[in-house]
Design a protein around this motif. Structure first.
Motif, PDB file in Angstrom:
ATOM      1  N   ASP A  27       0.810  -1.222   0.000  1.00 28.15           N
ATOM      2  CA  ASP A  27       0.000   0.000   0.000  1.00 28.15           C
ATOM      3  C   ASP A  27       0.852   1.285   0.000  1.00 28.15           C
ATOM      4  OD1 ASP A  27      -2.615   0.965  -0.146  1.00 28.15           O
ATOM      5  OD2 ASP A  27      -2.674   1.427   1.994  1.00 28.15           O
ATOM      6  N   ASN A  31       1.150   2.501  -7.422  1.00 27.90           N
ATOM      7  CA  ASN A  31       0.906   1.869  -8.704  1.00 27.90           C
ATOM      8  C   ASN A  31       1.518   2.771  -9.782  1.00 27.90           C
ATOM      9  OD1 ASN A  31      -0.772  -0.017  -7.413  1.00 27.90           O
ATOM     10  ND2 ASN A  31      -2.521   1.372  -7.541  1.00 27.90           N
TER      11      ASN A  31
ATOM     12  N   GLY B  34      -7.444   5.396  -8.273  1.00 27.74           N
ATOM     13  CA  GLY B  34      -6.997   4.025  -8.026  1.00 27.74           C
ATOM     14  C   GLY B  34      -5.592   3.912  -7.479  1.00 27.74           C
ATOM     15  N   GLN B  35      -4.988   5.049  -7.098  1.00 26.21           N
ATOM     16  CA  GLN B  35      -3.633   4.977  -6.537  1.00 26.21           C
ATOM     17  C   GLN B  35      -3.729   4.379  -5.129  1.00 26.21           C
ATOM     18  OE1 GLN B  35      -0.604   4.255  -6.496  1.00 26.21           O
ATOM     19  NE2 GLN B  35       0.009   5.898  -7.890  1.00 26.21           N
ATOM     20  N   LYS B  36      -2.644   3.887  -4.610  1.00 21.94           N
ATOM     21  CA  LYS B  36      -2.614   3.280  -3.277  1.00 21.94           C
ATOM     22  C   LYS B  36      -2.921   4.329  -2.201  1.00 21.94           C
ATOM     23  CE  LYS B  36      -1.120  -0.896  -4.278  1.00 21.94           C
ATOM     24  NZ  LYS B  36      -2.144  -1.713  -4.947  1.00 21.94           N
ATOM     25  N   GLU B  37      -3.839   3.970  -1.298  1.00 19.17           N
ATOM     26  CA  GLU B  37      -4.308   4.915  -0.276  1.00 19.17           C
ATOM     27  C   GLU B  37      -3.172   5.392   0.630  1.00 19.17           C
ATOM     28  OE1 GLU B  37      -7.894   3.575   1.520  1.00 19.17           O
ATOM     29  OE2 GLU B  37      -7.925   5.124   3.063  1.00 19.17           O
ATOM     30  N   TYR B  39      -0.031   5.397   0.020  1.00 25.43           N
ATOM     31  CA  TYR B  39       0.928   6.200  -0.747  1.00 25.43           C
ATOM     32  C   TYR B  39       0.395   7.624  -0.913  1.00 25.43           C
ATOM     33  CZ  TYR B  39       3.721   8.048  -4.554  1.00 25.43           C
ATOM     34  OH  TYR B  39       4.530   8.861  -5.314  1.00 25.43           O
TER      35      TYR B  39
END
Lengths: 79, 79
Positions: A27, A31, B34-37, B39
């Protein structure tokens, strides 16, 4: 712009944290799949020149040439 | 974790550069959808505290509370 196929060939080490398809398993690691090409390239340049300070990414980016950066950015943007 | 609905309500200013659905219109501004939370949250914190130096994002992040950051991260990760 870079060459996505060439980028894929250079992406083995990136996949360790960012995932084989650019969707990371952790996490805290971003991405990369489908990210903006120019943004990806600028961040790799900043990691390489230290403008963006990250102890994990600095050694990853240090050895990259401009062509490597362009190819990797093209590859991940294409996913 | 943050509250995505609350994050959406706070995302109006972000949408200007990062797009209404978190897909930015400018190649130099990253997509957030949709990026990692974790991050997303860590980067907003770094922009806020200056660990990540960016003249555009610093004033955006400065006024954010920890709850704002958590909600915005939850929102964009949910897209």
């Amino acid at each position: 712009a870079g060459n996505a196929d060439a980028g894929k060939a250079k992406s083995a080490v990136c996949a360790a944290c960012h995932g084989a398809e650019g969707i990371s398993a952790m996490d805290i690691y971003p991405n990369l799949a489908g990210q903006k090409e120019a943004y990806l390239a600028s961040q790799l340049q900043h990691f390489r020149d230290g403008q963006r300070d990250n102890p994990i990414m600095a050694p990853m980016a240090k050895p990259l040439s401009d062509a490597d950066i362009a190819d990797l950015a093209a590859y991940y943007a294409s996913l």
